[in-house]
Enzyme design. Structure first.
Site, PDB file in Angstrom:
ATOM      1  N   LYS A  68      11.650  13.190   7.235  1.00 55.25           N
ATOM      2  CA  LYS A  68      11.985  11.701   7.001  1.00 55.25           C
ATOM      3  C   LYS A  68      10.411  11.031   7.001  1.00 55.25           C
ATOM      4  O   LYS A  68       9.540  11.389   7.990  1.00 55.25           O
ATOM      5  CB  LYS A  68      12.595  11.098   8.289  1.00 55.25           C
ATOM      6  CG  LYS A  68      12.596   9.682   8.176  1.00 55.25           C
ATOM      7  CD  LYS A  68      14.275   9.365   7.865  1.00 55.25           C
ATOM      8  CE  LYS A  68      14.317   8.068   7.441  1.00 55.25           C
ATOM      9  NZ  LYS A  68      13.835   7.500   6.469  1.00 55.25           N
ATOM     10  N   LYS A  92       6.006  11.940  15.438  1.00 56.65           N
ATOM     11  CA  LYS A  92       6.661  10.760  15.797  1.00 56.65           C
ATOM     12  C   LYS A  92       8.366  10.924  15.832  1.00 56.65           C
ATOM     13  O   LYS A  92       8.688  10.316  16.806  1.00 56.65           O
ATOM     14  CB  LYS A  92       6.601   9.418  14.656  1.00 56.65           C
ATOM     15  CG  LYS A  92       6.740   8.307  15.320  1.00 56.65           C
ATOM     16  CD  LYS A  92       6.326   7.150  13.991  1.00 56.65           C
ATOM     17  CE  LYS A  92       4.812   6.821  13.721  1.00 56.65           C
ATOM     18  NZ  LYS A  92       4.584   5.961  12.826  1.00 56.65           N
ATOM     19  N   LYS A 104       6.062  12.888   4.048  1.00 56.42           N
ATOM     20  CA  LYS A 104       5.803  11.624   3.638  1.00 56.42           C
ATOM     21  C   LYS A 104       5.646  11.701   2.023  1.00 56.42           C
ATOM     22  O   LYS A 104       5.559  12.988   1.517  1.00 56.42           O
ATOM     23  CB  LYS A 104       4.278  11.620   4.037  1.00 56.42           C
ATOM     24  CG  LYS A 104       3.797  10.175   4.219  1.00 56.42           C
ATOM     25  CD  LYS A 104       4.206   9.168   5.417  1.00 56.42           C
ATOM     26  CE  LYS A 104       3.911   7.936   5.263  1.00 56.42           C
ATOM     27  NZ  LYS A 104       4.312   7.091   6.614  1.00 56.42           N
ATOM     28  N   THR A 188       9.981  -2.599  13.544  1.00 56.76           N
ATOM     29  CA  THR A 188       8.666  -2.136  14.134  1.00 56.76           C
ATOM     30  C   THR A 188       8.202  -2.958  15.218  1.00 56.76           C
ATOM     31  O   THR A 188       7.713  -2.718  16.292  1.00 56.76           O
ATOM     32  CB  THR A 188       7.761  -1.807  12.878  1.00 56.76           C
ATOM     33  OG1 THR A 188       8.319  -0.961  11.987  1.00 56.76           O
ATOM     34  CG2 THR A 188       6.191  -1.366  13.443  1.00 56.76           C
ATOM     35  N   ASN A 219       4.339  -7.875   8.343  1.00 57.43           N
ATOM     36  CA  ASN A 219       5.528  -7.634   8.739  1.00 57.43           C
ATOM     37  C   ASN A 219       5.500  -7.013  10.148  1.00 57.43           C
ATOM     38  O   ASN A 219       6.476  -7.636  11.007  1.00 57.43           O
ATOM     39  CB  ASN A 219       6.010  -6.284   8.023  1.00 57.43           C
ATOM     40  CG  ASN A 219       7.413  -5.920   8.195  1.00 57.43           C
ATOM     41  OD1 ASN A 219       7.651  -5.181   9.307  1.00 57.43           O
ATOM     42  ND2 ASN A 219       8.540  -6.461   7.743  1.00 57.43           N
ATOM     43  N   SER A 356      15.386   3.334  10.872  1.00 59.43           N
ATOM     44  CA  SER A 356      15.648   3.874   9.592  1.00 59.43           C
ATOM     45  C   SER A 356      16.580   5.017   9.782  1.00 59.43           C
ATOM     46  O   SER A 356      17.618   5.036   9.137  1.00 59.43           O
ATOM     47  CB  SER A 356      14.392   4.602   9.027  1.00 59.43           C
ATOM     48  OG  SER A 356      13.834   3.685   8.267  1.00 59.43           O
TER      49      SER A 356
HETATM   50  P1  NAD Z   1       1.740  -5.893   6.013  1.00 62.65           P
HETATM   51  O1  NAD Z   1       1.152  -5.626   4.596  1.00 62.65           O
HETATM   52  O2  NAD Z   1       2.919  -6.517   6.030  1.00 62.65           O
HETATM   53  O3  NAD Z   1       0.598  -6.545   6.533  1.00 62.65           O
HETATM   54  C1  NAD Z   1      -0.693  -6.136   7.075  1.00 62.65           C
HETATM   55  C2  NAD Z   1      -1.459  -7.278   7.454  1.00 62.65           C
HETATM   56  O4  NAD Z   1      -2.760  -6.817   7.862  1.00 62.65           O
HETATM   57  C3  NAD Z   1      -1.541  -8.588   6.557  1.00 62.65           C
HETATM   58  O5  NAD Z   1      -1.417  -9.745   7.380  1.00 62.65           O
HETATM   59  C4  NAD Z   1      -2.940  -8.393   5.953  1.00 62.65           C
HETATM   60  O6  NAD Z   1      -3.524  -9.656   5.659  1.00 62.65           O
HETATM   61  C5  NAD Z   1      -3.614  -7.995   7.230  1.00 62.65           C
HETATM   62  N1  NAD Z   1      -4.652  -7.203   6.833  1.00 62.65           N
HETATM   63  C6  NAD Z   1      -5.135  -6.423   5.683  1.00 62.65           C
HETATM   64  N2  NAD Z   1      -6.289  -6.121   5.825  1.00 62.65           N
HETATM   65  C7  NAD Z   1      -6.824  -6.647   6.978  1.00 62.65           C
HETATM   66  C8  NAD Z   1      -8.339  -6.523   7.770  1.00 62.65           C
HETATM   67  N3  NAD Z   1      -9.335  -5.766   7.010  1.00 62.65           N
HETATM   68  N4  NAD Z   1      -8.443  -7.020   8.882  1.00 62.65           N
HETATM   69  C9  NAD Z   1      -7.311  -7.884   9.244  1.00 62.65           C
HETATM   70  N5  NAD Z   1      -6.189  -7.786   8.735  1.00 62.65           N
HETATM   71  C10 NAD Z   1      -5.895  -7.240   7.597  1.00 62.65           C
HETATM   72  O7  NAD Z   1       1.864  -4.081   6.755  1.00 62.65           O
HETATM   73  P2  NAD Z   1       2.640  -4.297   7.889  1.00 62.65           P
HETATM   74  O8  NAD Z   1       3.992  -3.599   7.419  1.00 62.65           O
HETATM   75  O9  NAD Z   1       2.831  -5.227   8.859  1.00 62.65           O
HETATM   76  O10 NAD Z   1       2.041  -2.788   8.568  1.00 62.65           O
HETATM   77  C11 NAD Z   1       0.761  -2.926   9.258  1.00 62.65           C
HETATM   78  C12 NAD Z   1       0.263  -1.686   9.903  1.00 62.65           C
HETATM   79  O11 NAD Z   1       1.466  -1.462  10.454  1.00 62.65           O
HETATM   80  C13 NAD Z   1       0.056  -0.490   8.868  1.00 62.65           C
HETATM   81  O12 NAD Z   1      -0.762   0.451   9.375  1.00 62.65           O
HETATM   82  C14 NAD Z   1       1.375   0.068   8.788  1.00 62.65           C
HETATM   83  O13 NAD Z   1       1.375   1.686   8.585  1.00 62.65           O
HETATM   84  C15 NAD Z   1       2.128   0.040  10.160  1.00 62.65           C
HETATM   85  N6  NAD Z   1       3.327   0.268  10.498  1.00 62.65           N
HETATM   86  C16 NAD Z   1       4.082  -0.391   9.987  1.00 62.65           C
HETATM   87  C17 NAD Z   1       5.346  -0.311   9.974  1.00 62.65           C
HETATM   88  C18 NAD Z   1       6.420  -1.237   9.526  1.00 62.65           C
HETATM   89  O14 NAD Z   1       7.981  -1.017   9.378  1.00 62.65           O
HETATM   90  N7  NAD Z   1       6.223  -2.308   8.733  1.00 62.65           N
HETATM   91  C19 NAD Z   1       6.099   0.715  10.658  1.00 62.65           C
HETATM   92  C20 NAD Z   1       5.025   1.758  11.310  1.00 62.65           C
HETATM   93  C21 NAD Z   1       3.773   1.491  11.125  1.00 62.65           C
END
Ligand code: NAD
Length: 427
Positions: A68, A92, A104, A188, A219, A356
């Site tokens: 996954k 994880k 992945k 998340t 998100n 998921s």
């Molecule tokens: P997203 O694209 O919805 O949001 C990312 C946010 O980070 C945005 O607000 C963007 O403006 C901001 N950002 C980008 N560059 C930046 C910087 N240099 N400094 C500060 N802020 C910055 O993404 P997401 O889904 O919220 O994911 C964020 C992190 O969480 C990632 O590392 C992702 O791998 C991890 N993650 C997300 C999920 C999920 O289900 N959404 C699950 C596991 C891990």
């Protein structure tokens, strides 16, 4: 042990290996990805030209079940990166006791250069290329950086066309109307919230005493900010890629989210209109946010944000990794010496893969759960695993990160043992 971009993950793994009795069989298995697929994806572009893009899917280890992991659309995607992320997913899923191995995928593109039509053709082309490598009992893709429910819906649809049967369980993170799960989009953040709340209680801290700074307002970070604010944590700083804002008395998170949804940057929105003047505030950079004097720091944007360069200046005593890999292993050492506790990504952001898993279960049974059911099962699982990892860290006197790896390794070792090891065959 493994290859280049895995070096950080490997250092952590090596540290954890000191605290487990693990068979050579398990170590041998974890050294190499089970299978790596590189594909070329031809796409007819809107201007009539044909371009070919590079895609990957890696199934790292399936000792504990079908593999996954998400699919990333990003210019930096390479086989090396995808293998590293697949390795991470293996740990994880084991840490959360999900019946999955790690995988992945990714395509090396900048999705911002593509029209919606081109993105659809690319997503379907990717599935055409990897269809024999995935499946509900083999490997189940999900969203990751720059992939979303609509893209997952196209992928599921394409797989169903190829197999000539509707197969919702092949992909998770789908739109609700195509078999997605309620609560997946907030999972998340919700998972991270349960981890934070559980650990703060153990540390004898109550929400009203705690100030929080969050880097990244997407998100994960945006929803988490709202959950924390609702539970009376004082969220004093948030940021996006453009920069951030700080208000000592706490920010009005619901208003900021509303502004963000109308797609404006945080820095610009907070001080236009009515909300802004209620509290004293200042505009800050992302670097300043990380070094604020707060109780809880939550990097929720990108990897490698806290490094050996800024680690000596971090003031928050607790860091919760919502992003994947925001703290480097060199920074980890410095923070540990300074008594700063880091709660690791493989636990803190595991709510996404947990829901998921729930989506996959619902697809396979054909029976769909209410939002309450999803959230309460998520809470039950994540709190249970948080408690176990906490107990391990206390019993062995190790960091929460090392404890999470030890916990995952023990489960992987059990699965390897169950198939028979050298000791079994030679005794
Ligand atoms: P997203 O694209 O919805 O949001 C990312 C946010 O980070 C945005 O607000 C963007 O403006 C901001 N950002 C980008 N560059 C930046 C910087 N240099 N400094 C500060 N802020 C910055 O993404 P997401 O889904 O919220 O994911 C964020 C992190 O969480 C990632 O590392 C992702 O791998 C991890 N993650 C997300 C999920 C999920 O289900 N959404 C699950 C596991 C891990």
């Amino acid at each position: 042990m493994l290859h280049s971009t895995l070096s950080d993950a490997n250092l952590r793994l090596e540290k954890a290996l000191r605290y487990v009795t693990i068979s050579n069989d398990a170590i041998e298995r974890l050294k190499y990805p089970k299978a790596s697929l590189c594909v070329s994806i031809p796409v007819r572009m809107d201007d009539g030209s044909l371009r070919v893009f590079q895609g990957y899917r890696v199934r790292y280890d399936d000792t504990r079940g079908p593999t996954k992991g998400g699919v990333r659309f990003h210019p930096n995607v390479s086989l090396d990166e995808v293998q590293s992320l697949a390795f991470w997913m293996t740990f994880k899923c084991a840490a959360l006791n999900l019946p999955f191995g790690g995988a992945k995928g990714g395509i090396t593109i900048n999705p911002k250069d593509f029209s919606k039509f081109e993105l659809e053709r690319l997503s379907r082309g990717y599935v055409d290329a990897i269809a024999n490598f995935i499946g509900p009992d083999v490997d189940i893709p999900a969203p990751d950086v720059y992939t979303n429910p609509m893209i997952m819906g196209w992928m599921m649809d394409q797989y169903s066309i190829i197999r000539r049967k509707i197969t919702p369980a092949v992909v998770t993170g789908k739109p609700i109307s195509m078999g997605g799960s309620l609560g997946r989009e907030t999972a998340t953040a919700m998972g991270a919230f349960f981890v934070i709340h559980t650990l703060m209680e153990k540390l004898g801290r109550t929400s009203t005493d705690l100030t929080v700074a969050i880097q990244g307002f997407g998100n994960a970070g945006g929803v988490l900010a709202e959950l924390l604010a609702k539970a009376n944590y004082r969220v004093v700083a948030v940021s996006d890629s453009q920069g951030g804002i700080y208000a000592k008395t706490g920010l009005d998170i619901p208003s900021i989210r509303q502004y963000k949804e109308s797609s404006r940057g945080i820095k610009a929105v907070y001080c236009e209109g009515t909300v802004c003047n209620i509290v004293e505030h200042r505009v800050i950079t992302n670097a300043e946010l990380l070094e604020l004097d707060v109780d809880i720091l939550i990097p929720a944007a990108l990897e490698n944000q806290i490094t050996e360069e800024n680690a000596p200046r971090i003031k928050a005593p607790y860091i919760f990794e919502v992003a994947n890999g925001p703290v480097t292993s060199a920074a980890d050492e410095i923070l540990e010496q300074r008594g700063i506790q880091v709660f690791p990504d493989i636990l803190v952001n595991a709510g996404g893969v947990t829901v998921s898993y729930f989506e996959w279960v619902q697809n396979r049974s054909g029976y769909y759960w209410s939002l309450n059911e999803v959230n309460s099962r998520l809470q039950e699982r994540i709190v249970e695993e948080t408690n176990r990892i906490w107990d391990l860290s206390q019993d062995l006197g190790i960091s929460m990160r090392t404890a999470a790896y030890v916990h995952a390794l023990n489960r992987l070792e059990d699965a390897v043992q169950a198939k028979g090891t050298r000791d079994y065959y030679m005794s």
